[in-house]
Design an enzyme around this catalytic site. Structure first.
Site, PDB file in Angstrom:
ATOM      1  N   ASP A 187      69.514  27.531  13.491  1.00 52.98           N
ATOM      2  CA  ASP A 187      68.920  28.867  13.401  1.00 52.98           C
ATOM      3  C   ASP A 187      67.659  28.788  12.554  1.00 52.98           C
ATOM      4  O   ASP A 187      67.704  28.800  11.325  1.00 52.98           O
ATOM      5  CB  ASP A 187      69.912  29.855  12.781  1.00 52.98           C
ATOM      6  CG  ASP A 187      69.392  31.294  12.831  1.00 52.98           C
ATOM      7  OD1 ASP A 187      68.166  31.493  12.932  1.00 52.98           O
ATOM      8  OD2 ASP A 187      70.220  32.219  12.773  1.00 52.98           O
ATOM      9  N   ILE A 207      66.842  35.911   3.120  1.00 48.42           N
ATOM     10  CA  ILE A 207      68.271  36.220   3.049  1.00 48.42           C
ATOM     11  C   ILE A 207      69.071  35.100   3.685  1.00 48.42           C
ATOM     12  O   ILE A 207      68.562  34.302   4.471  1.00 48.42           O
ATOM     13  CB  ILE A 207      68.592  37.559   3.730  1.00 48.42           C
ATOM     14  CG1 ILE A 207      68.268  37.499   5.237  1.00 48.42           C
ATOM     15  CG2 ILE A 207      67.847  38.703   3.058  1.00 48.42           C
ATOM     16  CD1 ILE A 207      68.692  38.739   6.019  1.00 48.42           C
ATOM     17  N   GLY A 210      73.777  35.509   8.360  1.00 48.26           N
ATOM     18  CA  GLY A 210      75.080  36.149   8.444  1.00 48.26           C
ATOM     19  C   GLY A 210      76.169  35.173   8.879  1.00 48.26           C
ATOM     20  O   GLY A 210      77.306  35.218   8.392  1.00 48.26           O
TER      21      GLY A 210
END
Length: 284
Positions: A187, A207, A210
């Site tokens: 990713d 960030i 997830g």
């Protein structure tokens, strides 16, 4: 409308051949925080090739996560990727994932739901090898600004945690470099590495993925309530309720239930801000 629900769900599945070996599994495990302490026998099951087992959440990155990308490229789906949010994830494993393997994946848009201000795509990826099905992975993707087309709203899986004290609570520190390491599994979204891009997206700094949090929580369950027996996991679902920043600490609360383990994950450093919700590890 950029999303043609009928065309998207009727499209022929996209197929691909994927392969992985112990290095891919080890890299994934390191990316979700395995290997601390480095010589702990329980951690060596995630990091040492001679003892290796595969956490079922590895299915989300096998083949560099091509299943999800195949769904976003389906006919009838023409969207701005900056409007896309990963809203939820479910993985069902049909048998233990081998340390080394080759598989054929099929990816399709299983459903399109109308949430009013957003559309939700359910991107389904199924993997099978010569011995049969390996896993089914459903990614729920929110596309902001694409709702209101009169489609079905879709099912609700909102659940409250049990009204009792958790059976176990653990904290897992997120290393400062963890997003940089995790992204090597496939990713490459700059949101997780580039401060300028993160600022444009409305965040103070990059960030954590997830799906990295998703893997960290499953590892915590396997290590504390399943005696490290990852093969007991049959399915695992969650809703992404908030973000995690590298350097923070995850607080994971777990409750045993007949169906498996219910859990929540929160950001301990930010007043237990929700991170994972509606989360269930189904066991056998």
């Amino acid at each position: 409308m950029p999303i043609d629900a009928g065309r998207a769900t009727a499209a022929e599945p996209r197929t691909a051949e994927i392969a992985w070996d112990h290095k891919d599994v080890q890299l994934y495990h390191l990316g979700i925080g395995a290997g601390i302490p480095a010589t702990d026998p329980d951690e060596l099951r995630y990091t040492l090739e001679s003892r290796l087992h595969v956490l079922p959440s590895f299915a989300t990155v096998a083949g560099a996560g091509m299943g999800m990308m195949g769904g976003l490229a389906a006919p009838g789906v023409d969207i701005d990727l900056t409007a896309v949010l990963h809203g939820g994830q479910r993985v069902e494993v049909h048998r233990p994932i081998p340390v080394k393997g080759r598989a054929r994946t099929t990816s399709r848009v299983a459903a399109v739901y109308d949430k009013g201000k957003a559309a939700v795509l359910v991107l389904r990826s199924e993997a099978a090898d010569d011995d049969g099905p390996l896993w089914t992975s459903d990614a729920e993707v929110y596309v902001r600004g694409e709702g209101g087309f009169g489609g079905e709203r879709g099912p609700s899986v909102r659940t409250e945690p049990p009204a009792r004290a958790p059976d176990r609570t653990v904290e897992r520190h997120v290393r400062e470099d963890q997003a940089l390491l995790y992204r090597l599994s496939g990713d490459w979204n700059p949101l997780h590495a580039d401060p300028e891009f993160a600022e444009l997206a409305g965040f103070d700094r990059p960030i954590l993925h997830g799906l990295c949090t998703y893997g960290m929580a499953l590892k915590a369950v396997a290590d504390t309530l399943l005696d490290g027996e990852v093969a007991r996991v049959r399915a695992y679902r969650t809703r992404f309720a908030g973000v995690v920043y590298p350097g923070e600490t995850l607080r994971i609360r777990m409750w045993r239930q007949d169906a498996g383990v219910r859990l929540t994950a929160t950001a301990a450093d930010r007043g237990d801000a929700p991170v994972l919700a509606d989360t269930l590890v189904e066991t056998g």
